[in-house]
Design an enzyme around this catalytic site. Structure first.
Site, PDB file in Angstrom:
ATOM      1  N   GLY A  28       0.803  -1.219   0.000  1.00  0.00           N
ATOM      2  CA  GLY A  28       0.000   0.000   0.000  1.00  0.00           C
ATOM      3  C   GLY A  28       0.835   1.267   0.000  1.00  0.00           C
ATOM      4  N   ALA A  29       0.187   2.405   0.381  1.00  0.00           N
ATOM      5  CA  ALA A  29       0.769   3.737   0.187  1.00  0.00           C
ATOM      6  C   ALA A  29       1.240   3.828  -1.261  1.00  0.00           C
ATOM      7  CB  ALA A  29       1.901   4.014   1.174  1.00  0.00           C
ATOM      8  N   HIS A  34       4.214   1.556  -8.101  1.00  0.00           N
ATOM      9  CA  HIS A  34       3.238   0.456  -7.980  1.00  0.00           C
ATOM     10  C   HIS A  34       2.307   0.435  -9.193  1.00  0.00           C
ATOM     11  CE1 HIS A  34       3.867   1.301  -3.490  1.00  0.00           C
ATOM     12  NE2 HIS A  34       4.225   0.039  -3.602  1.00  0.00           N
ATOM     13  N   GLN A  58       7.702  -9.390   7.816  1.00  0.00           N
ATOM     14  CA  GLN A  58       8.898  -8.979   7.071  1.00  0.00           C
ATOM     15  C   GLN A  58       9.552  -7.724   7.637  1.00  0.00           C
ATOM     16  OE1 GLN A  58       6.618  -8.430   3.286  1.00  0.00           O
ATOM     17  NE2 GLN A  58       8.046  -6.748   2.938  1.00  0.00           N
ATOM     18  N   GLY A 146       8.825  -5.362  -8.712  1.00  0.00           N
ATOM     19  CA  GLY A 146       9.674  -4.239  -9.084  1.00  0.00           C
ATOM     20  C   GLY A 146      11.153  -4.535  -8.886  1.00  0.00           C
ATOM     21  N   SER A 184       9.173   5.513  -3.661  1.00  0.00           N
ATOM     22  CA  SER A 184       9.040   4.562  -2.566  1.00  0.00           C
ATOM     23  C   SER A 184       8.006   5.085  -1.576  1.00  0.00           C
ATOM     24  CB  SER A 184      10.396   4.403  -1.856  1.00  0.00           C
ATOM     25  OG  SER A 184      10.219   3.757  -0.607  1.00  0.00           O
TER      26      SER A 184
END
Ligand code: AMP
Length: 276
Positions: A28-29, A34, A58, A146, A184
């Site tokens: 998300g964000a 993305h 993670q 990515g 990012s």
């Protein structure tokens, strides 16, 4: 776009579909990086499914997990405007029905000993756990990842080869801001001053590669780390890797290499790499 919060309902929906399934996992964000993965998945035709799940296993750092940006309303709008078909928004119990503490059934020790694996103990175990579970639930034909997280692609490739060999992995290039900074979700956490110096990460990598026929890597590496440190970064690693073998190397002698970096600006840890 249909939003599913439960694995059971998602699986029922997917079982009624005859189209190929293209899967984009995220935390998300969402930003344009993305979205480039969503666009690429859409180009393949079939059904595009995105997941948003801030995977607790993670994160090796509790503060990083706590401060990870969450912008779900905006994420949903973005996904709709990019014609994503399905959003899977699970909760922790859906992904980890038997808890998070279980041993992996594959060996990832090669990855745990270098780069992100050695600086973020437990990180790749968490990545493998969540992706393995997603692949079991969604059973996609292809997964879009990515190249910004290059080592993650390597680890997931290992998982897919061993446990999900029919799934195609589609690597996608890193999208950058106009000043070179890799997009990012963590960039949102940078202060104005930190954001101003952040492009030095990509500039440093680019400069090293430009000088690869002029100076030895060890010299370029040392100067670069010194410069970044003087500018206020704390560098975890800045290293050269043979991409096929996934081993650190100390000269520019291989065909397919990547120059990778992880560095803190203040509290925020950013990673980047250039494949060449
Ligand atoms: P994340 O939400 O950070 O877990 O990222 C989800 C996916 O988006 C991963 O496959 C990332 O590698 C990819 N991704 C993140 N940033 C970028 C970027 N700037 N360009 C392309 N892909 C990206």
């Amino acid at each position: 776009m249909i939003v599913y919060k439960s694995a059971l309902e998602l699986v029922q929906h997917l079982q009624s579909q005859t189209q190929q399934i293209h899967f984009v996992p995220t935390m998300g964000a969402l930003h344009e990086g993305h979205m480039s993965l969503i666009d690429k998945a859409n180009e393949a035709g079939g059904l595009t499914i995105c997941s948003i799940f801030v995977n607790p296993t993670q994160f090796n750092n509790a503060s990083d997990l706590q401060h990870y940006p969450r912008t779900i309303e905006m994420d949903i709008e973005r996904l709709i405007s990019h014609q994503c078909d399905v959003l899977y928004l699970p909760n922790v119990d859906d992904i980890y029905p038997n808890g998070t503490e279980y041993a992996l059934d594959i060996d990832i020790s090669q990855h745990n000993s270098i780069l992100e694996g050695s600086f973020r103990p437990g990180h790749f175990e968490g990545v493998v756990k969540v992706v393995d579970r997603f692949l079991e639930i969604i059973k996609p034909n292809a997964i879009y990842l990515g190249e910004k997280d290059l080592q993650q692609i390597k680890v997931i490739t290992h998982l897919v080869e061993l446990k999900h060999p029919h799934i195609e992995i589609v690597p996608c290039p890193t999208l950058r801001e106009t000043d070179g900074l890799a997009k990012s979700s963590r960039n949102q956490r940078l202060s104005i001053e930190e954001r101003q110096i952040a492009p030095l990460i990509f500039k440093t990598l680019s400069d090293i590669i430009q000088q690869k026929n002029i100076k030895p890597f060890s010299e370029l590496q040392k100067t670069a780390i010194d410069n970044l440190t003087d500018a206020g970064f704390k560098v975890d690693y800045l290293t050269l890797v043979d991409v096929e073998e996934w081993k650190e190397i100390d000269d520019f002698s291989q065909n397919k290499m990547s120059l990778l970096i992880a560095a803190y600006i203040g509290e925020v840890r950013l990673i980047d790499n250039i494949l060449f």
